[in-house]
Design a protein around this motif. Structure first.
Motif, PDB file in Angstrom:
ATOM      1  N   THR A  33      18.051 -13.463  88.972  1.00 12.29           N
ATOM      2  CA  THR A  33      17.024 -12.606  89.567  1.00 12.29           C
ATOM      3  C   THR A  33      15.635 -13.235  89.465  1.00 12.29           C
ATOM      4  OG1 THR A  33      16.778 -11.348  87.506  1.00 12.29           O
ATOM      5  CG2 THR A  33      18.337 -10.499  89.128  1.00 12.29           C
ATOM      6  N   ASN A  34      15.450 -14.191  88.541  1.00 19.76           N
ATOM      7  CA  ASN A  34      14.160 -14.873  88.417  1.00 19.76           C
ATOM      8  C   ASN A  34      13.780 -15.618  89.696  1.00 19.76           C
ATOM      9  OD1 ASN A  34      13.686 -14.157  85.708  1.00 19.76           O
ATOM     10  ND2 ASN A  34      14.824 -15.911  84.935  1.00 19.76           N
ATOM     11  N   VAL A  35      14.772 -16.036  90.466  1.00 14.92           N
ATOM     12  CA  VAL A  35      14.511 -16.839  91.660  1.00 14.92           C
ATOM     13  C   VAL A  35      13.631 -16.099  92.654  1.00 14.92           C
ATOM     14  CG1 VAL A  35      15.610 -17.989  93.640  1.00 14.92           C
ATOM     15  CG2 VAL A  35      16.642 -18.166  91.356  1.00 14.92           C
ATOM     16  N   ALA A  36      13.758 -14.773  92.713  1.00 12.35           N
ATOM     17  CA  ALA A  36      12.982 -13.979  93.678  1.00 12.35           C
ATOM     18  C   ALA A  36      11.481 -14.151  93.485  1.00 12.35           C
ATOM     19  CB  ALA A  36      13.365 -12.504  93.566  1.00 12.35           C
ATOM     20  N   LYS A  37      11.063 -14.448  92.268  1.00 12.99           N
ATOM     21  CA  LYS A  37       9.629 -14.578  91.970  1.00 12.99           C
ATOM     22  C   LYS A  37       9.025 -15.852  92.548  1.00 12.99           C
ATOM     23  CE  LYS A  37      10.323 -14.161  87.482  1.00 12.99           C
ATOM     24  NZ  LYS A  37      10.069 -14.040  86.026  1.00 12.99           N
ATOM     25  N   TYR A  38       9.867 -16.835  92.874  1.00  9.58           N
ATOM     26  CA  TYR A  38       9.358 -18.160  93.225  1.00  9.58           C
ATOM     27  C   TYR A  38       9.712 -18.619  94.634  1.00  9.58           C
ATOM     28  CZ  TYR A  38       8.740 -18.193  88.190  1.00  9.58           C
ATOM     29  OH  TYR A  38       8.378 -17.858  86.899  1.00  9.58           O
ATOM     30  N   LEU A  39      10.279 -17.751  95.442  1.00 10.14           N
ATOM     31  CA  LEU A  39      10.610 -18.148  96.807  1.00 10.14           C
ATOM     32  C   LEU A  39       9.322 -18.415  97.594  1.00 10.14           C
ATOM     33  CD1 LEU A  39      13.470 -15.622  97.579  1.00 10.14           C
ATOM     34  CD2 LEU A  39      13.708 -18.089  97.235  1.00 10.14           C
ATOM     35  N   PRO A  40       9.246 -19.532  98.306  1.00 13.04           N
ATOM     36  CA  PRO A  40       8.028 -19.851  99.061  1.00 13.04           C
ATOM     37  C   PRO A  40       7.711 -18.772 100.099  1.00 13.04           C
ATOM     38  CG  PRO A  40       9.501 -21.743  98.932  1.00 13.04           C
ATOM     39  CD  PRO A  40      10.271 -20.579  98.427  1.00 13.04           C
ATOM     40  N   GLN A  41       6.461 -18.362 100.144  1.00 14.49           N
ATOM     41  CA  GLN A  41       6.070 -17.299 101.065  1.00 14.49           C
ATOM     42  C   GLN A  41       6.079 -17.766 102.514  1.00 14.49           C
ATOM     43  OE1 GLN A  41       2.403 -15.488  99.802  1.00 14.49           O
ATOM     44  NE2 GLN A  41       3.289 -14.714  97.904  1.00 14.49           N
ATOM     45  N   ASP A  42       6.059 -19.077 102.730  1.00 15.45           N
ATOM     46  CA  ASP A  42       6.070 -19.584 104.101  1.00 15.45           C
ATOM     47  C   ASP A  42       7.480 -19.790 104.645  1.00 15.45           C
ATOM     48  OD1 ASP A  42       6.698 -21.701 102.452  1.00 15.45           O
ATOM     49  OD2 ASP A  42       5.441 -23.167 103.496  1.00 15.45           O
ATOM     50  N   LYS A  43       8.485 -19.425 103.857  1.00 10.94           N
ATOM     51  CA  LYS A  43       9.875 -19.490 104.312  1.00 10.94           C
ATOM     52  C   LYS A  43      10.430 -18.074 104.489  1.00 10.94           C
ATOM     53  CE  LYS A  43      11.637 -23.750 102.136  1.00 10.94           C
ATOM     54  NZ  LYS A  43      12.669 -24.236 101.167  1.00 10.94           N
ATOM     55  N   GLU A  44      11.222 -17.876 105.544  1.00 11.03           N
ATOM     56  CA  GLU A  44      11.914 -16.599 105.703  1.00 11.03           C
ATOM     57  C   GLU A  44      13.280 -16.719 105.041  1.00 11.03           C
ATOM     58  OE1 GLU A  44      12.677 -13.276 109.104  1.00 11.03           O
ATOM     59  OE2 GLU A  44      13.260 -15.324 109.592  1.00 11.03           O
ATOM     60  N   ILE A  45      13.423 -16.078 103.891  1.00  7.60           N
ATOM     61  CA  ILE A  45      14.684 -16.051 103.150  1.00  7.60           C
ATOM     62  C   ILE A  45      15.017 -14.590 102.890  1.00  7.60           C
ATOM     63  CG2 ILE A  45      15.816 -16.652 100.974  1.00  7.60           C
ATOM     64  CD1 ILE A  45      14.008 -19.176 100.924  1.00  7.60           C
ATOM     65  N   ILE A  46      16.181 -14.154 103.316  1.00  9.85           N
ATOM     66  CA  ILE A  46      16.568 -12.748 103.245  1.00  9.85           C
ATOM     67  C   ILE A  46      17.424 -12.524 102.002  1.00  9.85           C
ATOM     68  CG2 ILE A  46      17.631 -10.817 104.448  1.00  9.85           C
ATOM     69  CD1 ILE A  46      15.258 -12.115 105.921  1.00  9.85           C
ATOM     70  N   LEU A  47      16.894 -11.750 101.064  1.00 14.55           N
ATOM     71  CA  LEU A  47      17.618 -11.455  99.830  1.00 14.55           C
ATOM     72  C   LEU A  47      18.459 -10.192  99.975  1.00 14.55           C
ATOM     73  CD1 LEU A  47      14.938 -12.220  97.081  1.00 14.55           C
ATOM     74  CD2 LEU A  47      16.768 -13.698  97.930  1.00 14.55           C
ATOM     75  N   HIS A  48      19.672 -10.262  99.432  1.00 13.02           N
ATOM     76  CA  HIS A  48      20.628  -9.141  99.458  1.00 13.02           C
ATOM     77  C   HIS A  48      20.977  -8.747  98.039  1.00 13.02           C
ATOM     78  CE1 HIS A  48      24.889  -7.890  99.030  1.00 13.02           C
ATOM     79  NE2 HIS A  48      24.612  -7.120 100.071  1.00 13.02           N
ATOM     80  N   SER A  49      21.102  -7.457  97.806  1.00 12.15           N
ATOM     81  CA  SER A  49      21.558  -6.963  96.506  1.00 12.15           C
ATOM     82  C   SER A  49      22.734  -6.025  96.722  1.00 12.15           C
ATOM     83  CB  SER A  49      20.428  -6.210  95.793  1.00 12.15           C
ATOM     84  OG  SER A  49      20.840  -5.809  94.506  1.00 12.15           O
ATOM     85  N   GLU A  50      23.765  -6.194  95.906  1.00 14.68           N
ATOM     86  CA  GLU A  50      25.012  -5.463  96.157  1.00 14.68           C
ATOM     87  C   GLU A  50      24.901  -3.960  96.009  1.00 14.68           C
ATOM     88  OE1 GLU A  50      26.016  -7.787  92.262  1.00 14.68           O
ATOM     89  OE2 GLU A  50      24.678  -8.019  93.963  1.00 14.68           O
ATOM     90  N   ASN A  51      23.825  -3.460  95.387  1.00 10.23           N
ATOM     91  CA  ASN A  51      23.660  -2.017  95.311  1.00 10.23           C
ATOM     92  C   ASN A  51      23.158  -1.410  96.616  1.00 10.23           C
ATOM     93  OD1 ASN A  51      21.203  -3.356  94.671  1.00 10.23           O
ATOM     94  ND2 ASN A  51      20.346  -1.466  93.868  1.00 10.23           N
ATOM     95  N   GLY A  52      22.939  -2.256  97.649  1.00 10.17           N
ATOM     96  CA  GLY A  52      22.654  -1.726  98.975  1.00 10.17           C
ATOM     97  C   GLY A  52      21.263  -1.963  99.498  1.00 10.17           C
ATOM     98  N   ILE A  53      20.709  -3.158  99.282  1.00  9.37           N
ATOM     99  CA  ILE A  53      19.369  -3.490  99.769  1.00  9.37           C
ATOM    100  C   ILE A  53      19.409  -4.851 100.460  1.00  9.37           C
ATOM    101  CG2 ILE A  53      16.959  -3.911  99.133  1.00  9.37           C
ATOM    102  CD1 ILE A  53      17.404  -2.170  96.680  1.00  9.37           C
ATOM    103  N   LEU A  54      18.722  -4.933 101.592  1.00  6.97           N
ATOM    104  CA  LEU A  54      18.612  -6.193 102.317  1.00  6.97           C
ATOM    105  C   LEU A  54      17.142  -6.449 102.624  1.00  6.97           C
ATOM    106  CD1 LEU A  54      20.437  -8.431 103.567  1.00  6.97           C
ATOM    107  CD2 LEU A  54      20.249  -7.204 105.732  1.00  6.97           C
TER     108      LEU A  54
END
Length: 216
Positions: A33-54
């Motif tokens: 989950t730490n990775v979410a803090k460092y994703l480049p803001q200039d890239k479109e990367i779609i995060l999914h969580s199994e509890n039902g969030i996209l």
């Protein structure tokens, strides 16, 4: 030269940089989950969580936390523009249907052939709880393991054959540790990067399977 092991945050930063733009990515409970803090803001990367969030983003500030907006590990998150909620069943359809490009996941052990053990060590006092790990292991197109290289007891976590209960067979593509980055390819563990101050032979000595040095 002294060995500069990577911190958990440093590993997360490297993984975040290595995720291609346009990827649909699941971040496993715990370290990933730490990775979410460092994703480049200039890239479109779609995060999914199994509890039902996209399409969720980095953690909010403490004053902006919403207890109804959490990831699968119950950590507060933010929702990006265009993000959505869904039924748990639909979320698992995404996982099982081959719609995820990458899953970043933790591990107790990884075998050289790509077998993954990440849900149960087999100890009698452990509580087995596989969650969505098996679904992710077989459903994601690529599995990136995020872990420390050895256990607290000094035992290798990258091994020739698993001794812990298996999560998924031959599913791991890449391993990021505090000592190196390894690509698993047709039963071979290819070292593509090592931290400063650590030799290949020293890395091999703390790894439980043969390594191949493919650094350029």
């Amino acid at each position: 030269m002294s060995i500069q092991k990577r911190s958990r945050e440093d590993i997360a930063k490297i993984i975040a940089q290595d995720i291609p733009e346009g990827s649909y990515v699941n971040l496993g409970i715990g370290l990933p989950t730490n990775v979410a803090k460092y994703l480049p803001q200039d890239k479109e990367i779609i995060l999914h969580s199994e509890n039902g969030i996209l399409a969720f983003g980095p953690p909010p500030t403490e004053s902006e936390e919403d207890q109804d907006l959490v990831n699968a590990g119950k950590q507060p998150i933010t929702l990006l523009e265009g993000g959505c909620y869904m039924h748990h069943g639909d979320s698992f359809d995404i996982m099982r249907g081959g719609h995820l490009d990458i899953c970043v996941i933790g591990a107790f052990q990884v075998a050289v052939n790509g077998d993954l053990a990440n849900w149960y060590t087999g100890k009698e006092d452990d509580i087995p709880a596989v969650g969505g790990a098996m679904d992710l292991a077989v459903g994601a197109k690529s599995i990136y393991v995020y872990m420390e290289h050895i256990t607290r007891q000094g035992e290798p976590k990258i091994v020739s054959q698993l001794t812990y209960p298996i999560t998924g067979e031959q599913c791991v593509n890449r391993i990021y540790t505090d000592l190196c980055i390894i690509e698993l390819d047709h039963g071979q563990a290819k070292v593509i990067e090592i931290v400063d101050g650590l030799s290949f032979d020293e890395l091999q000595a703390v790894t439980g399977c043969p390594l191949m040095d493919v650094r350029h």
